[in-house]
Design a protein around this motif. Structure first.
Motif, PDB file in Angstrom:
ATOM      1  N   UNK A 153       0.860  -1.176   0.000  1.00 18.97           N
ATOM      2  CA  UNK A 153       0.000   0.000   0.000  1.00 18.97           C
ATOM      3  C   UNK A 153       0.896   1.225   0.000  1.00 18.97           C
ATOM      4  N   UNK A 154       0.829   2.042  -1.067  1.00 22.32           N
ATOM      5  CA  UNK A 154       1.720   3.192  -1.188  1.00 22.32           C
ATOM      6  C   UNK A 154       0.933   4.439  -1.569  1.00 22.32           C
ATOM      7  N   UNK A 155       1.272   5.587  -0.978  1.00 22.57           N
ATOM      8  CA  UNK A 155       0.620   6.838  -1.366  1.00 22.57           C
ATOM      9  C   UNK A 155       1.189   7.366  -2.666  1.00 22.57           C
ATOM     10  N   UNK A 156       0.359   8.091  -3.416  1.00 17.50           N
ATOM     11  CA  UNK A 156       0.824   8.758  -4.636  1.00 17.50           C
ATOM     12  C   UNK A 156       0.602  10.260  -4.454  1.00 17.50           C
ATOM     13  N   UNK A 157       0.369  10.974  -5.509  1.00 20.79           N
ATOM     14  CA  UNK A 157       0.199  12.420  -5.408  1.00 20.79           C
ATOM     15  C   UNK A 157      -1.275  12.791  -5.309  1.00 20.79           C
ATOM     16  N   UNK A 158      -1.516  13.998  -4.803  1.00 27.93           N
ATOM     17  CA  UNK A 158      -2.864  14.591  -4.769  1.00 27.93           C
ATOM     18  C   UNK A 158      -3.870  13.744  -3.996  1.00 27.93           C
ATOM     19  N   UNK A 159      -3.409  13.063  -2.939  1.00 26.70           N
ATOM     20  CA  UNK A 159      -4.337  12.330  -2.083  1.00 26.70           C
ATOM     21  C   UNK A 159      -4.781  10.982  -2.603  1.00 26.70           C
ATOM     22  N   UNK A 160      -4.111  10.456  -3.608  1.00 25.14           N
ATOM     23  CA  UNK A 160      -4.439   9.136  -4.135  1.00 25.14           C
ATOM     24  C   UNK A 160      -3.446   8.095  -3.605  1.00 25.14           C
ATOM     25  N   UNK A 161      -3.775   6.830  -3.779  1.00 29.01           N
ATOM     26  CA  UNK A 161      -2.884   5.761  -3.349  1.00 29.01           C
ATOM     27  C   UNK A 161      -3.029   4.558  -4.279  1.00 29.01           C
ATOM     28  N   UNK A 162      -2.027   3.704  -4.256  1.00 32.50           N
ATOM     29  CA  UNK A 162      -2.012   2.479  -5.053  1.00 32.50           C
ATOM     30  C   UNK A 162      -1.874   1.278  -4.136  1.00 32.50           C
ATOM     31  N   UNK A 163      -2.585   0.210  -4.488  1.00 30.17           N
ATOM     32  CA  UNK A 163      -2.465  -1.060  -3.779  1.00 30.17           C
ATOM     33  C   UNK A 163      -2.223  -2.173  -4.791  1.00 30.17           C
ATOM     34  N   UNK A 164      -1.221  -2.990  -4.515  1.00 35.41           N
ATOM     35  CA  UNK A 164      -0.960  -4.201  -5.285  1.00 35.41           C
ATOM     36  C   UNK A 164      -1.120  -5.382  -4.344  1.00 35.41           C
ATOM     37  N   UNK A 165      -2.085  -6.249  -4.640  1.00 41.25           N
ATOM     38  CA  UNK A 165      -2.394  -7.380  -3.772  1.00 41.25           C
ATOM     39  C   UNK A 165      -2.366  -8.673  -4.569  1.00 41.25           C
ATOM     40  N   UNK A 166      -1.512  -9.611  -4.154  1.00 39.62           N
ATOM     41  CA  UNK A 166      -1.498 -10.946  -4.746  1.00 39.62           C
ATOM     42  C   UNK A 166      -2.412 -11.820  -3.899  1.00 39.62           C
ATOM     43  N   UNK A 167      -3.502 -12.290  -4.497  1.00 39.09           N
ATOM     44  CA  UNK A 167      -4.568 -12.930  -3.737  1.00 39.09           C
ATOM     45  C   UNK A 167      -4.903 -14.312  -4.293  1.00 39.09           C
ATOM     46  N   UNK A 168      -5.631 -15.077  -3.476  1.00 41.81           N
ATOM     47  CA  UNK A 168      -6.161 -16.381  -3.871  1.00 41.81           C
ATOM     48  C   UNK A 168      -7.563 -16.533  -3.303  1.00 41.81           C
ATOM     49  N   UNK A 169      -8.352 -17.369  -3.963  1.00 40.83           N
ATOM     50  CA  UNK A 169      -9.645 -17.745  -3.421  1.00 40.83           C
ATOM     51  C   UNK A 169      -9.441 -18.662  -2.226  1.00 40.83           C
ATOM     52  N   UNK A 170     -10.488 -18.824  -1.459  1.00 38.27           N
ATOM     53  CA  UNK A 170     -10.450 -19.787  -0.359  1.00 38.27           C
ATOM     54  C   UNK A 170     -10.202 -21.178  -0.928  1.00 38.27           C
ATOM     55  N   UNK A 171      -9.132 -21.819  -0.532  1.00 39.08           N
ATOM     56  CA  UNK A 171      -8.739 -23.100  -1.108  1.00 39.08           C
ATOM     57  C   UNK A 171      -7.437 -22.999  -1.878  1.00 39.08           C
TER      58      UNK A 171
END
Length: 421
Positions: A283-301
């Motif tokens: 989770x990283x902030x960017x400019x002008x009050x915005x932010x970026x999230x990169x999430x590596x995810x999986x379904x349950x299982x």
């Protein structure tokens, strides 16, 4: 092997004044742990400015950079550490894979009742004390009498689980007496009856009002009111994408959106309720009050999300939570003006922290008195909502509450306070 319990949560102060505190969590993993931690951080009046999450499904490592939402927030760091440690799985040699995020016991509900002479901002002052004492408001009933006195009934639970002790009760009553001052007539604290533990609905919520409050898309009236504040237009610029090409085992979820109070909690809550597991996140902030999230995810299982319908459903759900995390409207309730605020409840049954405090703070800052208030639950759109109802006292307000512009200004102020803008 496990680690000593004192090392499960570490809190490091910034090297220079004004720099963020660094919270580190190093413990066995469980489903929804990130959501539980973010909720506690929000409950302490802190804002997450940056974060990293990593887990192999057995052990997790979380680093979060936090700052107080405002200079008025007093953070008890030792209490924060204890609360965060309380939701972390035990650091024993035997780990439980994807241990469910459940509480071993239900905290008893206590009734705090006080009768006093009414004054502007009283409700917010009391709520601030309850927040500082780490008492969670489950229900509230506030009534103003014709002779300008107020009877307040707060049904609370203690996040420290110490309210059964005499010392904790005395501490609570002493701090309330300090803020109420000479206006206090009586102030009592007692264990509530079992009937008070049941969640009650909002009696004034008609089908027409409920449809407006719980709609998924912003109405034309809400879009118009949001135009009053440049900050609110940021909500329209939320982007959620899915990429399955970068990892053989995980789906990459990329989010670009405006930052707001509790944003990471809203995202983690949504993923928890959808049974989505996070292997790695940044989770990283960017400019002008915005932010970026990169999430590596999986379904349950432990599977990637390959089904297009599931991908679209998840992206749509996340966008709704970011575009419309809290619902705020003003309606007529007979001859009175009613402010309604709603937020989704986790599947675990927990509501969003500090909503009652933020709303009363916004109204106090606008010089608007509250005639009566209550909290209840309502089921709509296949989920449960926590609903806050406030009858506004027009006699002490500098606003003409029947005026649409004034109403939009109040809604805008409440919404911006809830969003931390």
């Amino acid at each position: 092997m496990g680690v000593p319990s004192d090392d499960v949560v570490l809190i490091q102060k910034g090297k220079n004044p004004g720099e963020p505190y660094i919270l580190t969590v190093n413990c066995p993993d469980k489903t929804g742990l990130g959501c539980d931690i973010c909720r506690i951080i929000l409950d302490f009046g802190l804002h997450i400015t940056k974060g990293d999450i990593s887990t192999d499904g057995i052990w997790c490592y979380i680093v979060l950079w936090v700052v107080p939402h405002s200079s008025s927030v007093i953070v008890k760091w030792s209490s924060l550490k204890n609360r965060m440690q309380s939701v972390c799985p035990s650091c024993l040699p035997t780990f439980y894979f994807n241990e469910p995020s459940t509480s071993s016991s239900i905290s008893p509900v206590y009734l705090l009742k006080f009768f006093c002479v009414d004054r502007r901002g009283l409700l917010n002052d009391v709520t601030q004390v309850l927040c500082e004492l780490e008492l969670t408001i489950q229900r509230v009933k506030v009534t103003t009498t014709p002779d300008d006195r107020v009877l307040d009934l707060f049904f609370v639970t203690d996040n420290r689980d110490l309210l059964h002790t005499k010392d904790r009760q005395n501490e609570t009553l002493e701090q309330l007496h300090a803020v109420l001052g000479e206006s206090c007539i009586t102030c009592e604290l007692q264990l509530a009856g079992p009937e008070c533990e049941r969640r009650q609905g909002i009696s004034s919520l008609s089908p027409v009002v409920a449809e407006e409050l719980f709609r998924c898309e912003l109405s034309d009236k809400e879009i118009h009111s949001q135009a009053l504040s440049p900050d609110m237009t940021k909500l329209k610029n939320a982007n959620v994408t899915v990429d399955n090409s970068l990892s053989p085992a995980h789906t990459l979820l990329q989010i670009h959106c405006a930052d707001h109070k509790g944003l990471l909690y809203d995202i983690m809550r949504t993923l928890k309720d959808c049974s989505i597991q996070i292997a790695y996140g940044r989770f990283t902030p960017t400019t002008n009050g915005y932010c970026d999230l990169d999430l590596f995810i999986q379904q349950n299982g432990g599977k990637k999300i390959l089904d297009l319908d599931k991908q679209n459903a998840l992206c749509s759900r996340l966008k709704v939570e970011m575009l419309h995390p809290l619902r705020v409207i003003i309606v007529n309730r007979g001859p009175d003006t009613e402010l309604l605020v709603a937020n989704p409840v986790e599947l675990s049954g927990k509501g969003r922290p500090r909503v009652f405090y933020d709303v009363t703070l916004a109204l106090k800052s606008r010089g608007i008195c509250i005639f009566s208030a209550e909290i209840g639950r309502h089921s709509a759109s296949d989920r449960e909502w926590e609903v806050y109802s406030f009858l506004l006292d027009e006699s002490c307000s500098r606003f003409q509450l029947s005026n649409m512009v004034a109403r939009n200004q109040i809604v805008d102020r409440v919404r911006r306070t809830l969003m931390g803008w």
